[in-house]
Motif scaffolding. Sequence first.
Motif, PDB file in Angstrom:
ATOM      1  N   VAL A   5       0.850  -1.190   0.000  1.00 38.68           N
ATOM      2  CA  VAL A   5       0.000   0.000   0.000  1.00 38.68           C
ATOM      3  C   VAL A   5       0.883   1.236   0.000  1.00 38.68           C
ATOM      4  N   ARG A   6       0.280   2.368  -0.216  1.00 39.05           N
ATOM      5  CA  ARG A   6       1.056   3.600  -0.144  1.00 39.05           C
ATOM      6  C   ARG A   6       0.188   4.720   0.383  1.00 39.05           C
ATOM      7  N   PHE A   7       0.848   5.673   1.024  1.00 43.66           N
ATOM      8  CA  PHE A   7       0.185   6.909   1.465  1.00 43.66           C
ATOM      9  C   PHE A   7       0.852   8.001   0.654  1.00 43.66           C
ATOM     10  N   ALA A   8       0.032   8.796  -0.055  1.00 41.44           N
ATOM     11  CA  ALA A   8       0.610   9.661  -1.083  1.00 41.44           C
ATOM     12  C   ALA A   8       0.163  11.121  -0.978  1.00 41.44           C
ATOM     13  N   PRO A   9       0.485  11.786   0.109  1.00 40.07           N
ATOM     14  CA  PRO A   9       0.092  13.198   0.203  1.00 40.07           C
ATOM     15  C   PRO A   9       1.010  14.091  -0.640  1.00 40.07           C
ATOM     16  N   PHE A  41       5.639  10.797  -1.800  1.00 43.67           N
ATOM     17  CA  PHE A  41       5.285  12.212  -1.799  1.00 43.67           C
ATOM     18  C   PHE A  41       4.906  12.651  -3.211  1.00 43.67           C
ATOM     19  N   ASP A  42       3.676  13.113  -3.361  1.00 38.64           N
ATOM     20  CA  ASP A  42       3.190  13.572  -4.668  1.00 38.64           C
ATOM     21  C   ASP A  42       3.581  15.032  -4.830  1.00 38.64           C
ATOM     22  N   ASP A  43       4.830  15.216  -5.223  1.00 42.86           N
ATOM     23  CA  ASP A  43       5.378  16.580  -5.266  1.00 42.86           C
ATOM     24  C   ASP A  43       5.701  17.011  -6.688  1.00 42.86           C
TER      25      ASP A  43
HETATM   26  N1  GLU Z   1      -1.737  13.078  -3.827  1.00 45.10           N
HETATM   27  C1  GLU Z   1      -3.078  12.532  -3.871  1.00 45.10           C
HETATM   28  C2  GLU Z   1      -3.897  13.168  -2.774  1.00 45.10           C
HETATM   29  O1  GLU Z   1      -3.321  13.588  -1.783  1.00 45.10           O
HETATM   30  C3  GLU Z   1      -2.999  11.042  -3.685  1.00 45.10           C
HETATM   31  C4  GLU Z   1      -4.251  10.323  -3.940  1.00 45.10           C
HETATM   32  C5  GLU Z   1      -3.986   8.853  -4.007  1.00 45.10           C
HETATM   33  O2  GLU Z   1      -3.808   8.263  -2.946  1.00 45.10           O
HETATM   34  O3  GLU Z   1      -3.902   8.300  -5.090  1.00 45.10           O
HETATM   35  O4  GLU Z   1      -5.090  13.281  -2.879  1.00 45.10           O
END
Ligand code: GLU
Length: 457
Positions: A5-9, A41-43
């Motif tokens: 899994v991943r957490f992607a803020p 990290f979605d940067d």
């Molecule tokens: N960066 C996206 C958000 O924070 C990630 C969403 C996802 O988990 O795919 O909403």
Amino acid sequence: MTVTVRFAPSPTGLIHIGNARTALFNWLFAMKNGGRFIQRFDDTDVLRSKQEYADAILYDLHWLGIFPDATDYQSRRFDAYDAAVEKLKAAGLLYACYETSEELELKRKIRLSRKLPPVYGREALKLTGEEREALEVEGRKPHWRFLLPNFRDNPFETERTEIQWDDVVRGEETVDLASLSDPVLVREDGTYLYTLPSVVDDIDMGVTHVIRGDDHVTNTGVQIALFKALGAEPPAFGHHNLLTTSTGEGLSKRSGALSIKSLRESGLEPMAVASLAVLIGTSESVTAVPHMSELAERFDPEATSKSASKFDPAELIVLNRALLHQLPFNEAQDRLSALGVSGEKAESFWLAVRGNLEKLGDAVTWWRIVNQGPEEPVELSDKDREFVNQAFDMLPEEPWDGSTWKAWTGAVKEETKRKGKTLFMPLRLALTGLASGPELADLLPLLGREGTLARRP
Ligand code: GLU
């Protein structure tokens, strides 16, 4: 395949309790399934993203008890996204569009007035090579749209195309691709929107389960189509409900109020925050769960409600008290010691006061009261002062233990004929300076005979 899994803020601010919910859902899901947790990290938005926010997010996760198996940054993976773009272009699935936002808005209005769904009409697909060239000579830069697979042969004749998945949280879900505009994946300036990089990462990082907020349900329809367009098997998806403030507003990284940092700095226990973040808005009862492993046992994604859930910070205090009430000394010891609560009395002190604390830091006040006496001068009536002095004259010799209080006040009661509140309250006030607090039977041995006599009014 190992559950991954991943957490992607996006590191564009501090994470709040709603983000923590997403992180914890992923973490607990991984825990339950012997899986891996990737911190991503979605940067791609390099202007708004900051390393200091990424660092702060990692710190917050650690505080909550989440320890990622790997960490990655989208800003380091542009080559992979560029390659995916080339692949989609080569397959004719990514096409150049030149409309300005004003032109798009006008098109939308025209479609609405013709009672057509307000989706992009794919006009750019009709452009000839020369027309495109002319636009570019004019100085226009293209943005790039993904051609959704929502038609049989003719992209201008879309038909209902259901993308279905068995949502880990919500059960059977369906998105009709014909109800959506072809999504823009790359902007005019060449920067990426989140949609494509996320899919490329999920493929490359072997993500098996994407668990995120239900504001992404529609994206999932698009992203499943993208996985397939890139030749990959889509992962499983789960979408949990979102948390709102007690007045129903959405939480935002920009509003610091319910940030994990502010909750930590207010002195709350991480498991009070984690328990609420996970159990609220589910059919599970919200109770303080002392350890992550127990929270994992309580965690059932399918028990999550489908509607948004109001989050009341006052509930955190209730849970925090309950946690402290049962917190064993060995788990509190290091933090108490850092607050100056240490030595041979520390354990019995902790056991005496923990049931009266809202925050662990409040123990310091009681430590001072026990070791130095009441914080404020004690006000007693003449009669009560006389009574307390009389009682102090009757204090037994040491050694003292948990039974001393009962024996002493029993004898005082006999002698003075005082009972109930008139007996106990003046003693409590003289000993602690406060009208309520921990059991005096537990405090008395901590004060000792000398310490008690020093409180003579
Ligand atoms: N960066 C996206 C958000 O924070 C990630 C969403 C996802 O988990 O795919 O909403």
